[in-house]
Structure formats: C-alpha cells, structure tokens
Scaffold this motif. Sequence first.
Motif, PDB file in Angstrom:
ATOM      1  N   VAL A  16       0.849  -1.190   0.000  1.00  0.00           N
ATOM      2  CA  VAL A  16       0.000   0.000   0.000  1.00  0.00           C
ATOM      3  C   VAL A  16       0.882   1.235   0.000  1.00  0.00           C
ATOM      4  N   THR A  17       0.801   2.022  -1.076  1.00  0.00           N
ATOM      5  CA  THR A  17       1.630   3.215  -1.245  1.00  0.00           C
ATOM      6  C   THR A  17       0.761   4.393  -1.648  1.00  0.00           C
ATOM      7  N   PRO A  18       1.331   5.617  -1.608  1.00  0.00           N
ATOM      8  CA  PRO A  18       0.542   6.766  -2.075  1.00  0.00           C
ATOM      9  C   PRO A  18       0.033   6.605  -3.507  1.00  0.00           C
ATOM     10  N   SER A  19       0.801   5.953  -4.366  1.00  0.00           N
ATOM     11  CA  SER A  19       0.335   5.771  -5.743  1.00  0.00           C
ATOM     12  C   SER A  19      -0.894   4.874  -5.797  1.00  0.00           C
ATOM     13  N   THR A  20      -0.907   3.824  -4.961  1.00  0.00           N
ATOM     14  CA  THR A  20      -2.096   2.974  -4.935  1.00  0.00           C
ATOM     15  C   THR A  20      -3.288   3.716  -4.340  1.00  0.00           C
ATOM     16  N   PHE A  21      -3.011   4.690  -3.459  1.00  0.00           N
ATOM     17  CA  PHE A  21      -4.086   5.512  -2.912  1.00  0.00           C
ATOM     18  C   PHE A  21      -4.760   6.317  -4.023  1.00  0.00           C
ATOM     19  N   VAL A  22      -3.950   6.891  -4.926  1.00  0.00           N
ATOM     20  CA  VAL A  22      -4.504   7.639  -6.067  1.00  0.00           C
ATOM     21  C   VAL A  22      -5.308   6.708  -6.956  1.00  0.00           C
ATOM     22  N   ILE A  23      -4.775   5.510  -7.169  1.00  0.00           N
ATOM     23  CA  ILE A  23      -5.495   4.530  -7.995  1.00  0.00           C
ATOM     24  C   ILE A  23      -6.844   4.181  -7.358  1.00  0.00           C
ATOM     25  N   LEU A  24      -6.843   4.046  -6.030  1.00  0.00           N
ATOM     26  CA  LEU A  24      -8.085   3.731  -5.329  1.00  0.00           C
ATOM     27  C   LEU A  24      -9.119   4.835  -5.512  1.00  0.00           C
ATOM     28  N   LEU A  25      -8.665   6.100  -5.416  1.00  0.00           N
ATOM     29  CA  LEU A  25      -9.597   7.211  -5.606  1.00  0.00           C
ATOM     30  C   LEU A  25     -10.191   7.182  -7.011  1.00  0.00           C
ATOM     31  N   LEU A  26      -9.356   6.930  -8.015  1.00  0.00           N
ATOM     32  CA  LEU A  26      -9.865   6.835  -9.387  1.00  0.00           C
ATOM     33  C   LEU A  26     -10.833   5.660  -9.517  1.00  0.00           C
ATOM     34  N   GLN A  27     -10.484   4.570  -8.881  1.00  0.00           N
ATOM     35  CA  GLN A  27     -11.338   3.381  -8.915  1.00  0.00           C
ATOM     36  C   GLN A  27     -12.688   3.659  -8.255  1.00  0.00           C
ATOM     37  N   ALA A  28     -12.656   4.379  -7.133  1.00  0.00           N
ATOM     38  CA  ALA A  28     -13.902   4.709  -6.442  1.00  0.00           C
ATOM     39  C   ALA A  28     -14.772   5.636  -7.289  1.00  0.00           C
ATOM     40  N   GLY A  29     -14.130   6.640  -7.913  1.00  0.00           N
ATOM     41  CA  GLY A  29     -14.878   7.535  -8.792  1.00  0.00           C
ATOM     42  C   GLY A  29     -15.510   6.787  -9.960  1.00  0.00           C
ATOM     43  N   LEU A  30     -14.751   5.835 -10.518  1.00  0.00           N
ATOM     44  CA  LEU A  30     -15.276   5.029 -11.619  1.00  0.00           C
ATOM     45  C   LEU A  30     -16.460   4.186 -11.163  1.00  0.00           C
ATOM     46  N   ALA A  31     -16.358   3.632  -9.945  1.00  0.00           N
ATOM     47  CA  ALA A  31     -17.456   2.814  -9.422  1.00  0.00           C
ATOM     48  C   ALA A  31     -18.720   3.646  -9.218  1.00  0.00           C
ATOM     49  N   LEU A  32     -18.561   4.853  -8.664  1.00  0.00           N
ATOM     50  CA  LEU A  32     -19.725   5.726  -8.488  1.00  0.00           C
ATOM     51  C   LEU A  32     -20.346   6.091  -9.832  1.00  0.00           C
ATOM     52  N   GLY A  33     -19.476   6.413 -10.806  1.00  0.00           N
ATOM     53  CA  GLY A  33     -19.988   6.724 -12.145  1.00  0.00           C
ATOM     54  C   GLY A  33     -20.718   5.538 -12.752  1.00  0.00           C
ATOM     55  N   LEU A  34     -20.204   4.334 -12.501  1.00  0.00           N
ATOM     56  CA  LEU A  34     -20.835   3.125 -13.030  1.00  0.00           C
ATOM     57  C   LEU A  34     -22.207   2.906 -12.387  1.00  0.00           C
ATOM     58  N   ILE A  35     -22.276   3.054 -11.072  1.00  0.00           N
ATOM     59  CA  ILE A  35     -23.556   2.862 -10.374  1.00  0.00           C
ATOM     60  C   ILE A  35     -24.588   3.876 -10.851  1.00  0.00           C
ATOM     61  N   ILE A  36     -24.168   5.160 -10.948  1.00  0.00           N
ATOM     62  CA  ILE A  36     -25.108   6.210 -11.344  1.00  0.00           C
ATOM     63  C   ILE A  36     -25.502   6.061 -12.807  1.00  0.00           C
ATOM     64  N   GLY A  37     -24.508   5.832 -13.670  1.00  0.00           N
ATOM     65  CA  GLY A  37     -24.797   5.737 -15.099  1.00  0.00           C
ATOM     66  C   GLY A  37     -25.681   4.558 -15.443  1.00  0.00           C
ATOM     67  N   LEU A  38     -25.279   3.359 -14.979  1.00  0.00           N
ATOM     68  CA  LEU A  38     -26.089   2.185 -15.277  1.00  0.00           C
ATOM     69  C   LEU A  38     -27.446   2.249 -14.589  1.00  0.00           C
TER      70      LEU A  38
END
Length: 614
Positions: free
Chosen positions: A194-216
């Motif tokens: 677990v590193t700061p770079s993976t933290f950024v990836i997690l934030l992008l992943q979370a944003g993508l998941a929210l977009g997926l839930i809302i869009g679909l």
Amino acid sequence: MAAAIDLYAYQEPILFLATAAVVVPVFHRLKVSPVLGFLAAGALLGPYGLGRLIHQHPWVNWLTFTNPEGTSRIAEFGVVFLLFTIGIELSWQRLRTLRRMVFGFGTLQVTLGTMVLGVAFFAFNLVDTITAATIVGLALALSSTAIVIPVLAEQKRLNTVAGRASFSALLFQDLLVAPVLFTIAVLDTGRPDVTPSTFVILLLQAGLALGLIIGLGRFILRPFFQLVTATKSPELFMAACLLVVMVTSMIAAVSGLSMALGAFIAGILLSETEYRRAVDVTIQPFKGLLLGVFFVSVGMSLDLSRFLEAPVLILSLAAMVIIVKTMTIVALGRPYGLNTGEAAETGLLLGPGGEFALVILGAAMIAGLVPGGIGQNLLLVTTLTMVAIPLLARMGQRLGRRLEVRRPLDAIVTVAPPADEVGRVIIAGYGRVGQLVGEMLDRHKIPYLAIDLDPARVAAERKAGKPVYYGDGSYPEFLRACGIDRAVALVITLDTLSSIEAVVSAARQECTEITIVARARDARHATQLYELGVDDAVPETIEASLQLSEAVLSDIGVPMGLVIASIHERRDEFRELLKKSNPKQDPDRAVFQARRRVGKTHPSAGVEQVTKAS
C-alpha cells in the motif's frame, strides 16, 4: 434415511429471532426505543456476558452469541439497508439543496472535532504520537448513522432543522470512512504493497465505481423493474429489490467505498422512479431485522469487565467526547442557520460515537498506530456513548424547546385579538381540523376567533381575511384577552395530548360555564378530558368508526333518516359511557364490551332495517 441435522448451525439465527420477539414488543410497551433492548441483549448474551460462563456451564452456549465476526458481517447489511431506504426518501434535487450542509457543516464538524479531541488526547498523554492522536480524534468525531437516523424517524423529526443538519453531517461522515481506512493502510508499515500511488489509484477506482452505479442505474433500473412488475409476482419483485441493494453495495465495496454508500446511491436513483414506494415497503422488514442484528453486534462488543477496571477513566472519556462534539456543533450552528436550541439538539444527537469509529479504531490497532490498551478502552467508550443516544435524543428535544429563539413575528401576526365580541366561538388550533370547524361556523353565520402558535399559518390566514390570532391557549391571561368570558364555546382541535389538556385546564380555570368541545386521540384520552371538565370529547377512533358505519348503511340502502338517527344514538351512548368510565382502567375495553352487549341485544337490527327499506 433422513440426514442428521446440525442444530448448532441454526443456534444463532434462532436466538436472534427469539431476542427480537421479546425485545420489540416489551420495549414498545414500555415506550422505550427497541435500540436499547437490542444493545442490552447483545451485552447480556454476548461473549462478555453469559459467554463467560460457557466453560463452567456448557449448556449456556445455546443461549449466547459466540461468533462476533460472523454476526458483524451480517450486521453490516443493517446499515446498508438503512442508507438504501434513506436514499429512496431523497432525490438528486433535494441532495443538491443539502450540499452546503453536507460539505460545509459536515466538513467543519469532523475537522474541528478531530482537532479538539486529538489535541486533548495528546495533551493528557493518552496517546504518544501525533498520528495516533489524529486517528483517535477522527474516529471519535464520527457519529452513529445506524442509531441516530432510526431514533429521529421514530420521533418523526427527520424533517426538522436538527434532523436535516444531523443527516447532512452523517452523510459526509459516511463518505469519509473509505479514505480514512485506506490512509490507515498506507501508514501501516506491515503492508508495503500500500503506497501513495495505490491511494490515487483507489480514488480513481472509487470515482469510476460511483460513475458506473449512477450511469447504469439511470438507464437500467426503470426498465428492469418494468420487466419485473409485468410478471405480477410479489416474490420476484422482492428478489429484484434485494438484488439491487446487494449488487450496488458490492460494487462500492470492491472499489474501496463503503457498502452503505453504494446502496445509498441506488436508493436515490430509485427515488426518481414510480417504484420508490413499493420498493420501500418491500425493503422495510429486512432493514428492521438487520438493524436489530447490528445493534446486537454492537452490544456484544461491550466488555463490562474492562469498564469495572477503570470506570472513572472510561466515563470521563465518554463525557469528554460528548461535551466536546456538542460544543463544537453549537459553535457551528449559527453560521449554518441553526438557532441555539436546534444546534444543541443536533449536538446531543451527534455527540456520541458511531459504528465506523469501531471499525477505524480496530484497523488502527491492527496496524500498530494506536496502542492496544487505550484502543480497547476507546472501543468501550464509543459503545457506551452509542447506548446513550436514545436518551440524549430526548434530552436534546426538550433542551431545544427551552433554548428555542423566537424569530421576530410579522406585524400582521402580532395583532391583539379583540375581546369585545359577544356570542362567538373560540377555536384553539387552526390546522386542517380547525379550518374545517371555522368553515362550518361561517356557513351558519356564527362568529368565531381562532388562535394558533404557528406564525406562518397565522400570517397566511389573516392575509386571507380569517380572524386568526397568534397566541398560546394554555395561558389563562391570553384566553381572557380573547374574551373567553363572552364566548359561547371553546373548540380545541390541537393534536398533542398535553397541549389539549393544558388548554382545557386553563379555560376551566378562567371560565367555568363555557362549553368546551375537545378533540381526543382515543377512548382513554376522551375519558381523561371528561375528568378535566370538557362538555364533549370527540375520540378520533370512535368517530371514524361511526362515519364508516354511516357510509356503509346508506350505501346498502338504509334510509338516511334512520342512519342519522342511529348514528346519533350510538354517539350519545358512547359519550355517556366515556363520562362514566374510570381513566385508570381501559375505556377502550369498556367500549368494546358495550358493543358486544348491543350486538347480543339487537343481533339483527341492521338486517330488519334493510328489509324494511327494500
């Protein structure tokens, strides 16, 4: 040959259902929140309660919850279903209107609470690092969505100013949990992956998941439920509701967000469809049971032996958490439109700790960021403050009323009522019932004067030309100013039992001869009002049954004259019965017995009347 059944595998579900069957009716009868019952049951039947006796008495194992980890996994769905039903009651538009409270008030509440609590713990040497102080302060700054929201809903105060402020802060806290947990993982030296770079990836992943839930969700949910409802199968509709909750919460969990947040977004999406009410009704039983499991799991973590080891320290910490958070919220109240009373009520609701504090503190102890000793004590502190939420909610409601700051009234509202008119009727309470009474008096050209404590309603009705005045009918001086000694009758249409009784007492104190007609909740309340001296008490339950009887008799062909006469006769019988009843006994039972006597005496009266009419 039948396969052997492992009864122990079903022990905990059966024990929980038995607990719910006892807790809910008993605490409902005691007029106490069932939340306290589930918490107490968890503490009593958990590993720190009767579970301590298993080694000496193995049979006790059948009466205890022995799998806290498994129970907590199921309990998490209680919060998931709660947030889903909250989302159904909202909409994107309403959520936009709350954004200032969510991201303004919520952000400041958590930030200031974290700073003050963190500094306090560091200053008193309860923790020895800035990191530990920050994590502890942040965990304790969070509040309990799973208890505060049901308590507000039970008191019907979700739509009050304090209710909206509490909900806004809780929603921001729920959004904050996933980043906090990931930050703890980043700080854990035992997890080099677990590193700061993976933290950024997690934030992008979370944003993508929210977009997926809302869009679909926007494109799929309505057509999906159209297909399901076309089958006209209640079972399939229930399965579809559960599927939506489970899938959205799992998508959020896989992306690093909380399961409850995913379900909340799904609820908001469904709130914009025509299926929102049906889905809400279908989900409610699951939400109630699973929340019960959640509260039991919280009670299971309550280790009273640790409390007995350091009672002063733990009670002091619990008091400090509640006081610091309450004072912080009161200080934030005015900039966000809360008066002193509303801010105090919100502070007492959000002052205790919450379920996510237990999760964060547990993760911090595993990561070695918070010492185990103080961490275990803080888990107990958090649980104890959560147990106190229903009591603090009632205290906050009462304190809010006492501290309520009266806003300046419009000039049109402050007009004094005229006391010189003779022969009029005074109406106490000008809501829907009072307005209808006023309209009937107008039809018969009988003058009246109405009083009400809602300044907005008074202003609106006065602008419409109605004789409505602002004031409290429970004060004899105000009734005197309204000319009660010259009035022919007082009609009380208020909907609060204590308010009705206060007006009756004040009116009888001021004028013993005036006719008083009061609205009553039921037969018992009507009996109490007759004891106070009303001339007529109109119980809503009895009056509704009489109106239904009138409607059905006239619809099946009984002449209207006979119907009206019989209804008036029954109303007089009920009135005399209630006047003679003892309010300490059960007037409703007396009414039921009177109905049975009438039925035995005249078993075919209705049939004979219909036969004559035909």
